[in-house]
Write an enzyme that holds these catalytic residues in place. Structure first.
Site, PDB file in Angstrom:
ATOM      1  N   ARG A 117       0.832  -1.206   0.000  1.00 44.12           N
ATOM      2  CA  ARG A 117       0.000   0.000   0.000  1.00 44.12           C
ATOM      3  C   ARG A 117       0.869   1.259   0.000  1.00 44.12           C
ATOM      4  NH1 ARG A 117      -3.665  -1.203   3.951  1.00 44.12           N
ATOM      5  NH2 ARG A 117      -5.168  -2.023   2.465  1.00 44.12           N
ATOM      6  N   GLY A 118       2.037   1.177   0.635  1.00 44.98           N
ATOM      7  CA  GLY A 118       2.933   2.325   0.667  1.00 44.98           C
ATOM      8  C   GLY A 118       3.408   2.714  -0.717  1.00 44.98           C
TER       9      GLY A 118
END
Length: 333
Positions: free
Chosen positions: A272-273
């Site tokens: 997700r980063g």
């Protein structure tokens, strides 16, 4: 009362940048603003919503549907024409129930007529606008989780009391809070797109200017707004141009490698980063008028996209922002 102009807010550049990026690409996943009380968190969010041009909606529609996509309305919609409406800005109170947030059966109508009709909730009201939650760290976790799910999917699904309703709920979720009053669980915080830390201004000149502008706004809101209208218009045009450029914004493979290396160096779990970092860099580059994303765009938004995703390191007491800056210096010196 007239809203405080967005361009007249003194300092807090990182918070304003995060809000502008979210306005260019609402799919980034919202903005979490942690910081001291009275630092303009809600003022900035409201000012941005008031700055944006009115949207077209179907008259009489309780779901804020666009005339360009009438089939998306779950109905019954009694719209006969398109009308202009201000961009929604909805406050979600801490004591809100799940029914009030999602929507529920209109009990009064059901008792009066025997007919089952869906009463839209706060998510329907916030469609195509902003949903603001002050002191989000004090909101019940299951409600925060629910809100993040809807913000990510852009759709609210209600299955209860014999009702089955599905409606669009696309909004920019903005949460704010004071860390001294409790923190969000890391699993929930990770799902916000961007994170901002705001602090009380230290410079005396900034504090004096804030007092001057607030006094001028209180004395003559309309006149103060008119004085800053040209600056607000520049920001509005910047957002509009950014939104048009976004779909054509190219991200070279070299920048994708930079994003992966930075996330690996900072120990960010999951993907997700990287995905949020890439999207934020695209939106920032579009906002800046660039033709493609460059490393400088990626590094400029890295603290916003990653600081709330770092694992705590008992051997490193430095803050998450300092750790990101150190990783940037080591990786891209």
């Amino acid at each position: 009362m007239a809203r405080f102009p967005f361009s007249a807010i003194v300092g807090q550049d990182e918070m304003k940048l995060a809000l502008l990026i979210a306005a260019v690409d609402p799919a980034i996943g919202g903005v979490m603003v942690f910081g001291d009380r009275g630092t303009g968190k809600s003022t900035a969010a409201r000012a941005l919503a008031a700055l944006l041009p009115p949207i077209m909606v179907m008259e009489g529609c309780r779901f804020g549907c666009s005339p360009d996509d009438p089939r998306a309305c779950p109905g019954p919609c009694e719209a006969t024409a398109a009308v202009r409406r201000s961009v929604p800005f909805v406050d979600l109170p801490l004591g809100a129930t799940e029914d009030r947030v999602l929507g529920s059966l209109d009990l009064e109508r059901a008792l009066r007529t025997g007919e089952k009709v869906f009463e839209p909730g706060l998510l329907a009201r916030a469609h195509r606008g902003f949903l603001y939650i002050d002191e989000i760290n004090l909101l019940e976790d299951h409600l925060v989780d629910l809100l993040l799910d809807v913000a990510a999917s852009g759709e609210n699904v209600v299955e209860r009391e014999g009702l089955s309703v599905r409606h669009r709920a696309r909004f920019v979720l903005i949460g704010s809070g004071n860390p001294e009053e409790g923190e969000l669980r890391p699993q929930l915080l990770d799902r916000f797109g961007l994170s901002v830390e705001v602090r009380t201004p230290r410079a005396i000149t900034d504090r004096v200017e804030i007092m001057r502008r607030c006094a001028a706004h209180d004395a003559d809101p309309a006149g103060f707004g008119a004085a800053w209208a040209a600056e607000d218009e520049k920001i509005l045009q910047q957002i509009a141009r950014g939104q048009k450029r976004l779909s054509k914004m190219d991200v070279p493979d070299a920048v994708l490698v930079d994003a992966a290396e930075l996330c690996s160096a900072t120990g960010v779990d999951g993907l997700r980063g990287e995905l949020t970092l890439m999207r934020a860099a695209r939106a920032y580059a579009a906002l800046k008028g660039a033709k493609q994303v460059r490393r400088e765009h990626l590094l400029a938004v890295a603290p916003l996209a990653l600081r709330h995703r770092l694992r705590r390191d008992v051997l490193d007491e430095s803050g998450s922002t300092a750790r990101i800056e150190r990783a940037i210096a080591e990786q891209f010196a």
